[in-house]
Design an enzyme around this catalytic site. Structure first.
Site, PDB file in Angstrom:
ATOM      1  CG  ASP A 148      -1.972   0.942   1.258  1.00 19.04           C
ATOM      2  OD1 ASP A 148      -3.118   0.525   1.066  1.00 19.04           O
ATOM      3  OD2 ASP A 148      -1.688   2.138   1.439  1.00 19.04           O
ATOM      4  CG  ASN A 183      -5.929  10.472  -6.026  1.00 17.70           C
ATOM      5  OD1 ASN A 183      -5.437  10.753  -7.104  1.00 17.70           O
ATOM      6  ND2 ASN A 183      -6.516   9.326  -5.774  1.00 17.70           N
ATOM      7  CG  HIS A 233      -8.954  11.844  -8.949  1.00 14.63           C
ATOM      8  ND1 HIS A 233      -9.083  10.647  -8.298  1.00 14.63           N
ATOM      9  CD2 HIS A 233      -9.614  12.755  -8.202  1.00 14.63           C
ATOM     10  CE1 HIS A 233      -9.802  10.823  -7.209  1.00 14.63           C
ATOM     11  NE2 HIS A 233     -10.137  12.102  -7.136  1.00 14.63           N
ATOM     12  CG  ASP A 289      -5.544   8.072 -12.825  1.00 10.63           C
ATOM     13  OD1 ASP A 289      -5.763   7.605 -11.683  1.00 10.63           O
ATOM     14  OD2 ASP A 289      -6.438   8.328 -13.634  1.00 10.63           O
ATOM     15  CG  ASP A 291      -3.059   3.547  -2.094  1.00 12.18           C
ATOM     16  OD1 ASP A 291      -4.078   2.874  -1.863  1.00 12.18           O
ATOM     17  OD2 ASP A 291      -2.448   4.157  -1.214  1.00 12.18           O
TER      18      ASP A 291
END
Ligand code: C2E
Ligand code: CA
Ligand code: CA
Length: 684
Positions: free
Chosen positions: A287, A295, A300, A304, A330
């Site tokens: 993680d 984010n 976003h 990405d 993530d």
């Protein structure tokens, strides 16, 4: 391959236009008849296949007939005609027969190979047939009437047999019919003997009828072959599309890594194999640290882009024994199939950290992204895929809280804690919140003024079943079980009821969790409780943590705005342990920052801790925010903090959290020590 929005599957090509000579016509066209189907490879393959079963019979017929004529003519014809020529024909036929027999199933040929074989077959058959016909006719002068009839019948029957066998190689059948049939007709129809002429006519009629019937038949065969080939092509296309579909269904479109579904399928399959062979297997969950804030802060698209960069690096670790997938958000997962020792797992963890060590592009700058790793090993940590995943997830989240950035293996200790948590969860579900929850209050002191400015309300649970349960256990539990809303309301009502009794100027600090901020109904209820409490909102401070904001930043902002609109204030709790982003502080319109107690333990001896605190104090000063230091346990710490410019202090050195009924006594005690407390500020 990533699927872009709006992308569709490629359409199958339209079926080829019907070739002349299909089922709709009575007979195939001359072009079709005299050629091999070079422009229809599938049809050519079908023809070759059909021919491969009939060609041996054709050569056998030739051999038998030539042998028959040789037996009756060897003695009367010259040796060249009686022995040499038939011997050559029989030899060639035998070789071809054996050749065809060997490759009875032609197997896979390329298109050119198939057409070549058809051409050769046609050439040999027509050539050999013509030679045989010419040879048979050349025997006529040497025999009597019987032997001449034998020649006539032999030629006719051999020709008919050859036409039958060549049904699917029309061109050869027609050519043979013309090359052998025409001289046959000329020779025998001119015979002075009527029976010979009639036999020739009968044979010719039979030959022509048979040719027409067979051509019609061949035409049907071609049509059938075409439709069968088309069906096969469509089936292959459908299979290809369905394979592609399956591939895409198992792929994460953003990163191109296998997705969650594929991860679980692989995990289950590998687990079964490990079970069969008595091997170990490791489920590794990964993680990214603070991805959510990337984010929130950079948008976003930046998130990405970061995930794509991470995926590219993780793909480098994929091997025959390492499967890596993106599980969503993530979170990434790996299955390690060949890991007999824990050292292999730690080495893999180190390899991940090494891959992620290089800076990534985050928004408009470069940043290093850390990650936490949780591992569960089969069969020790669990027997099923779900169990293994849950355990690895537990290790991951446990590691995130306590050993961020490390590889954490699921252990027996974790197992015990899971059981305890399950008990506590059950007890919390059935708890009488009103009766079992109570509040401890801990004072926050303005040291230079020597007085209490506020009490922080700290939740306490005395479970009927389990006895006292620590808040760092039951608060996360309540969050996970969606009970935090009702629990917060019970606690706030109790805290407000206590605060109403306190003198003016003594504020109430109350902790709000992220889930509460994200729940509109609970926030409405909280505002209602404040309005009905009789405690002025200006005396209430809500403490929130950065992690609370990460849940849904916009919703949290909205909730905080509504609380501020009431007149309440907002403090950022545990500052320094989270992302500590100045962007947050700036966007939040806060009133106060609480420096986390983890910086205070060695504040009197560590220069790093004092520089951090000094920076935060300067930040608060610049932003015009109040700054509270929590966790102050010793006089030395207090003096060090005062020297750094701190003013508001909370901690055991002043007082531990106390029950409500002890608050007034505690206030009286602190008031009586006001002069001593002030003196720290003056001497610090
Ligand atoms: P927190 O908000 O950071 O609360 C401060 C914690 O530090 C409290 O632990 C307090 O007892 C402890 N503490 C105070 N002075 C000292 C000191 O000098 N040394 C040390 N080592 N610790 C000190 P507590 O009461 O166990 O609460 C733990 C956490 O549980 C709180 O951390 C807060 O995050 C959460 N919590 C407690 N009550 C509530 C509540 O009503 N609502 C929510 N959402 N969370 C709560
Ligand atoms: Ca707090
Ligand atoms: Ca705190």
């Amino acid at each position: 391959m990533a699927v872009q929005p709006g992308q569709t599957f490629p359409r199958p090509p339209p079926p080829p236009a019907r070739k002349p000579g299909g089922a709709g016509r009575l007979l195939p066209s001359w072009r079709t008849i005299l050629n091999v189907p070079a422009d229809e490879p599938a049809l050519a393959a079908s023809q070759l296949m059909a021919l491969s079963y009939r060609a041996p019979m054709l050569y056998l017929t030739i051999i038998v007939n030539v042998l028959g004529l040789t037996i009756t003519h060897a003695a009367i014809a010259p040796p060249l005609l009686g022995l040499v020529l038939p011997g050559g024909i029989i030899l060639i036929s035998l070789l071809r027969l054996i050749g065809w027999h060997r490759r009875q199933r032609p197997g896979v040929h390329d298109e050119a190979g198939i057409l070549h074989q058809l051409h050769i077959a046609r050439l040999v058959v027509v050539g050999l047939g013509s030679c045989t016909g010419a040879w048979a006719l050349s025997l006529l002068p040497y025999g009597n009437a019987y032997q001449q009839s034998q020649v006539e019948l032999g030629i006719a029957l051999t020709l008919i047999s050859c036409i039958v066998c060549l049904i699917y190689l029309h061109s050869a059948a027609i050519m043979l019919g013309i090359i052998v049939g025409l001289p046959f007709a000329i020779v025998f129809l001119r015979s002075p003997h009527l029976p010979v002429v009639i036999t020739a006519i009968t044979a010719l009629v039979a030959m022509i009828t048979m040719t027409l019937v067979l051509l019609r038949n061949a035409s049907d065969f071609n049509a059938l072959s075409r439709s069968r080939n088309e069906l096969k092509r469509r089936q292959q296309e459908t299979q290809r599309l369905s394979d592609e579909n399956l591939r895409l269904a198992n792929l994460d479109p953003l990163t191109g890594l296998p997705n969650r579904r594929s991860f679980f399928a692989t995990l289950e399959q590998d687990r079964r194999q490990a079970e069969q062979h008595g091997q170990n297997l490791a489920v590794v969950l990964l993680d990214l640290d603070r991805f959510k804030s990337v984010n929130d802060i950079h948008g976003h698209a930046a998130g990405d882009r970061l995930l794509t960069q991470i995926a590219v690096r993780l793909k480098r670790l994929v091997s025959e024994t390492v499967f890596i997938a993106r599980l969503g958000g993530d979170e990434f997962g790996a299955v390690l199939t060949d890991c007999p020792h824990e050292t292999a797992i730690f080495a893999f963890g180190a390899a991940i950290q090494q891959q992620l060590a290089g800076p990534c592009i985050v928004g408009d700058r470069l940043a290093t992204i850390g990650c936490s790793i949780g591992v569960a090993i089969y069969p020790h940590a669990g027997g099923s895929a779900e169990e293994l995943f849950e355990r690895a997830d537990y290790a991951l989240h446990h590691g995130k809280q306590t050993r961020r950035g490390e590889v954490v293996l699921f252990s027996d200790e974790h197992e015990i804690r899971i059981r305890q948590t399950a008990h506590a969860e059950e007890a919390l579900r059935t708890a009488d919140l009103e009766a079992e929850m109570w509040i401890a209050f801990q004072p926050i002191v303005d040291v230079p003024a020597g007085r209490v400015i506020a009490f922080e309300a700290l939740a306490r649970w005395h479970s009927r079943e389990l006895g006292p349960v620590r808040p760092d256990i039951f608060i996360p539990l309540a969050e996970r079980t969606q009970m935090i809303g009702p629990l917060t309301c019970v606690l706030l009502r109790k805290a407000l009821a206590a605060a109403r009794q306190w003198p003016d100027g003594t504020n109430l600090c109350f902790n709000l969790s992220g889930q509460t901020l994200g729940c509109i109904q609970t926030m409405d209820k909280i505002r209602q409780l404040v309005r009905e409490s009789g405690v002025p909102a200006a005396r209430i401070e809500f403490e929130i943590t950065e992690t609370a904001l990460l849940e849904d930043f916009d919703l949290a902002m909205e909730a905080l705005r509504a609380l501020r609109a009431l007149g309440a204030r907002i403090a950022l709790d545990d500052f320094g342990t989270g992302f500590s982003s100045l962007g947050y502080v700036h966007r939040l319109t806060l009133d106060k920052i609480k420096i986390d107690k983890s910086f205070i333990g060695d504040i009197d001896v560590s220069s790093t801790a004092s520089s951090i605190v000094k920076t935060i104090v300067a930040l608060c000063h610049n932003l015009n925010l109040a700054c509270v230091v929590e966790g102050v346990e010793t006089e030395a710490q207090l003096r060090a903090l005062l020297a750094l410019g701190c003013r508001y202090i909370q901690g055991y050195f002043i007082s531990p959290p106390v029950p409500e009924e002890m608050v007034s006594r505690l206030m009286a005690r602190i008031a009586s020590q006001a002069a001593d407390i002030k003196s720290f500020a003056h001497t610090g």
